[in-house]
Scaffold this active site. Structure first.
Site, mmCIF file in Angstrom:
data_model
loop_
_atom_site.group_PDB
_atom_site.id
_atom_site.type_symbol
_atom_site.label_atom_id
_atom_site.label_comp_id
_atom_site.label_asym_id
_atom_site.label_seq_id
_atom_site.Cartn_x
_atom_site.Cartn_y
_atom_site.Cartn_z
ATOM 1 N N ALA A 111 0.835 -1.203 0.000
ATOM 2 C CA ALA A 111 0.000 0.000 0.000
ATOM 3 C C ALA A 111 0.871 1.254 0.000
ATOM 4 O O ALA A 111 0.624 2.207 -0.762
ATOM 5 C CB ALA A 111 -0.916 -0.009 1.225
ATOM 6 N N TYR A 112 1.898 1.264 0.839
ATOM 7 C CA TYR A 112 2.798 2.411 0.917
ATOM 8 C C TYR A 112 3.538 2.596 -0.404
ATOM 9 O O TYR A 112 3.644 3.717 -0.934
ATOM 10 C CB TYR A 112 3.788 2.182 2.058
ATOM 11 C CG TYR A 112 4.728 3.317 2.338
ATOM 12 C CD1 TYR A 112 4.327 4.413 3.100
ATOM 13 C CD2 TYR A 112 6.037 3.296 1.867
ATOM 14 C CE1 TYR A 112 5.201 5.458 3.370
ATOM 15 C CE2 TYR A 112 6.920 4.328 2.131
ATOM 16 C CZ TYR A 112 6.506 5.413 2.881
ATOM 17 O OH TYR A 112 7.373 6.443 3.140
ATOM 18 N N VAL A 113 4.043 1.494 -0.959
ATOM 19 C CA VAL A 113 4.760 1.542 -2.230
ATOM 20 C C VAL A 113 3.845 2.064 -3.336
ATOM 21 O O VAL A 113 4.233 2.923 -4.141
ATOM 22 C CB VAL A 113 5.303 0.147 -2.593
ATOM 23 C CG1 VAL A 113 5.797 0.112 -4.038
ATOM 24 C CG2 VAL A 113 6.431 -0.246 -1.645
#
Length: 286
Positions: free
Chosen positions: A157-159
């Site tokens: 999700a962060y990536v």
């Protein structure tokens, strides 16, 4: 705010990179609007900045609050342009992509990507998209990450959010050629902040009994170590100040510790080879 001061807005300025950027800009004689979500943080920043800055309360996921802050900042600028917007606010919630709760993934995307979109849209008139404002056109600096270029396991999700900001920034920079507002990306590697430690604390041990439990535990330990052993926040803050004020900024800055291993090798080795190195380190290989 003095008439000779350049004014900047930094989002997510209560701690970490955002606070370091705000402190650096104030130290260089600039005026800083610093966004925070809690009244106590606002009071602390106001006390620290004195006459050279002020906190503004808003969450980057709340469009109405952002618009209210833009009105406050616009009034304070008294017809002048905002010299720069630094989109720094973000969160990190690790988890296996196939079973991480969808609301967590949506939260990360909403804050880390859509928060950038909202702020760019709302504050662009103050940066000079509104031709009635006087002064030089402002700049947008979007804080991404090495993760915007390299997908580590359990950080999907962060990536995805940071990768989205990278692409959005390139497109927006070219669109804003028409009005003279520049868009610059600063994508740090590991930095001494508690962002991953906070994210892991939220996740707790809910994946312990899945097939990803042990690899995720190893990654969490690795990320926590990076939080402690990464670059000092001042390195990133200094680069952001350069990007905002130098006459010829780069389009992207990548402050990364041990750049050969953490940046160049990962970018130029065959992806399957990188897969196996990462898989071995995290016990992901069958």
């Amino acid at each position: 705010m003095r008439a000779d001061q350049m004014a900047f807005l930094v989002t997510g300025a209560s701690t970490g990179i955002g606070r370091a950027i705000a402190d650096r800009l104030v130290a260089q004689g600039h005026y800083v609007f610093a966004s925070v979500r809690k009244q106590a943080d606002a009071e602390a920043l106001n006390a620290a900045f004195g006459a050279n800055g002020q906190a503004v309360l808003f969450d980057v996921s709340d469009l109405d609050a952002i618009e209210a802050a833009a009105q406050t900042i616009g009034d304070a600028l008294a017809g002048r342009t905002l010299a720069g917007l630094v989109n720094n606010a973000g969160i990190a919630l690790p988890g296996p992509a196939l079973i991480q709760p969808l609301d967590e993934i949506e939260q990360v995307m909403n804050i880390n990507f859509m928060g950038v979109v909202r702020c760019c849209r709302v504050f662009a008139p103050l940066l000079g998209a509104d031709p009635s404002r006087t002064g030089p056109k402002g700049r947008i600096v979007n804080i991404t990450s090495v993760s915007g270029k390299f997908g580590y396991p359990f950080t999907a999700a962060y990536v995805a959010a940071k990768h989205a900001v990278e692409g959005f920034s390139d497109s927006l920079r070219r669109e804003l050629l028409l009005v003279g507002i520049d868009v610059i990306v600063v994508g740090p590697g590991a930095v001494k902040t508690p962002i991953w430690e906070k994210g892991a604390a939220v996740g707790g041990n809910k994946y312990r009994d899945t097939i990803w439990g042990k690899p995720l535990e190893r990654l969490t330990q690795s990320l926590a170590a990076m939080d402690q052993e990464g670059l000092d926040v001042s390195v990133v803050a200094n680069l952001v100040e350069e990007a905002l004020t130098t006459s010829k900024p780069k389009t992207r800055y990548a402050p990364v510790p041990n750049k050969l291993v953490n940046w160049w090798l990962a970018r130029f080795l065959p992806p399957r080879m990188v897969d196996r190195v990462v898989g071995k380190n995290l016990s992901l290989l069958p």
